[in-house]
Write an enzyme that holds these catalytic residues in place. Sequence first.
Site, PDB file in Angstrom:
ATOM      1  N   SER A  99       0.879  -1.258   0.282  1.00 23.25           N
ATOM      2  CA  SER A  99      -0.186  -0.141   0.079  1.00 23.25           C
ATOM      3  C   SER A  99       1.124   1.308   0.263  1.00 23.25           C
ATOM      4  O   SER A  99       1.929   1.215  -0.499  1.00 23.25           O
ATOM      5  CB  SER A  99      -1.296  -0.111   1.525  1.00 23.25           C
ATOM      6  N   GLU A 224      -9.172  -5.694  -3.423  1.00 24.55           N
ATOM      7  CA  GLU A 224      -8.320  -4.417  -2.832  1.00 24.55           C
ATOM      8  C   GLU A 224      -9.769  -3.398  -2.477  1.00 24.55           C
ATOM      9  O   GLU A 224      -8.989  -2.912  -1.463  1.00 24.55           O
ATOM     10  CB  GLU A 224      -8.111  -3.415  -3.825  1.00 24.55           C
TER      11      GLU A 224
END
Length: 337
Positions: A99, A224
Site C-alpha cells: 500500500s 483491494e
Amino acid sequence: QPSPVPVGATVMVWIYGGGFMSGTASLDVYDGRYIAATQGVIVASMNYRTGAMGFLSLGNSEAPGNAGLMDQNLALTWIKENVASFGGDQSKVSIFGESAGAASVSYHLLSPMSKNLFQRAIMESASALSPWALLPDAEAHRRGVELAKAVGCSTDSDIEETIECMRGVPALTISENEWVVWGLCQFPFAPVVDGNFIREHPTVSLQTGNLKQTDVMVGFNNDEGVYFLLYGAPGFSKDTQSLITRDQYLEGIKMSVMGINDISVDALSFQYIDWVNFDQPSMYRDAIDNLSGDYNFICPALSFGKAMASFMGRKTYQYKFVHQASNFPWPKWTGVM
C-alpha cells in the site's frame, strides 16, 4: 537474520503501509523471522514519520514535505553501510512494501537520492501513481494551513511564524487534528514533488526513464477495494453482507473517485456492473469493490509495472493474490483484501 549467521546473504527491507498516516514496523503481521528462517535472507525494516509529522508541506525549507520518505532513505543508507555486520550483502538489497509502503518503494525507484541504496524492488498493492499517493503543491499547502488553524496557530502572519507556532503544539494535538480533509481512499497528508527527494511528477519520470531501471515485481490482491469501503462507503459494514442498493453504489463511486462529474459516474457505473449476473444481490457490492480497487491500487500498480517493463534488459514480474487464509478475521464475503 537466519541462524547460523550467514555471509553475503540477500537483504530484504520492508516498508509498511498505512496511507502515509499511520503504521509501525513492530506489528506481529510484519514479523520477518519467518522469511529469514525459511529463505535464508536478512530481513530489515524501519519506522518512519507519518501524517503531518512526516508529510506536512508548506512550500519552504522549514516544512518542505516528504520527511517520512527521507526517514526511509536514511534507514536504507544505514542498512547499506552496516548490513555486512549482520551477514548481509549490500549489493543484494531488495526493498518491498505494501500500500503506502509500495508507493514508498516506487518513490525510491524514482528518487536520485535512493537509487544507489538497493538493487531490486517489490510493490504490493499500489505505486506512486495511486491517486492518494501524491498531493499537488497547492493542495498540500492548503491542508497544512487548515491544520495550523485547527491547532490554534495563526495563518495571517508570516509562514515561518506559523511553523514556529506549530512546533510548540503537543504531538497528540497535531495527530488529533490531522484529518482536516477526508474522503474515501484519501489521506490528509502525503508526498509532494519537493524538488529534492521527488524532483518531478512520477508520470514524467516513467515516460523519460529518469529513474532506477532495475528488476521489479508488482502485484495486488483480488479484492483491494473492500477494506476502504468498510470505513465509510454507504451501506458497507463488516457486520452485514453489505448488499448495497443502486443509489448507494452510485454514491460509493463518487466517494471512491474524488471530484468526478455525473457523466463519469454514469460511465463507470455502466462499465463495472456485471450485466450477466445483474440479478445477484451482491452485484452492486462487488462492482464498487472492483471499481475502487482498480482506481486506487490495481491500475496504478500495473501502470507502474508496465512502464518498468519497457526498459531494455530488465525483468518485471506480476502477481495476483487470490487465496483467503483459513484464519482470515474478516467476513468471508470480503474476499482477499
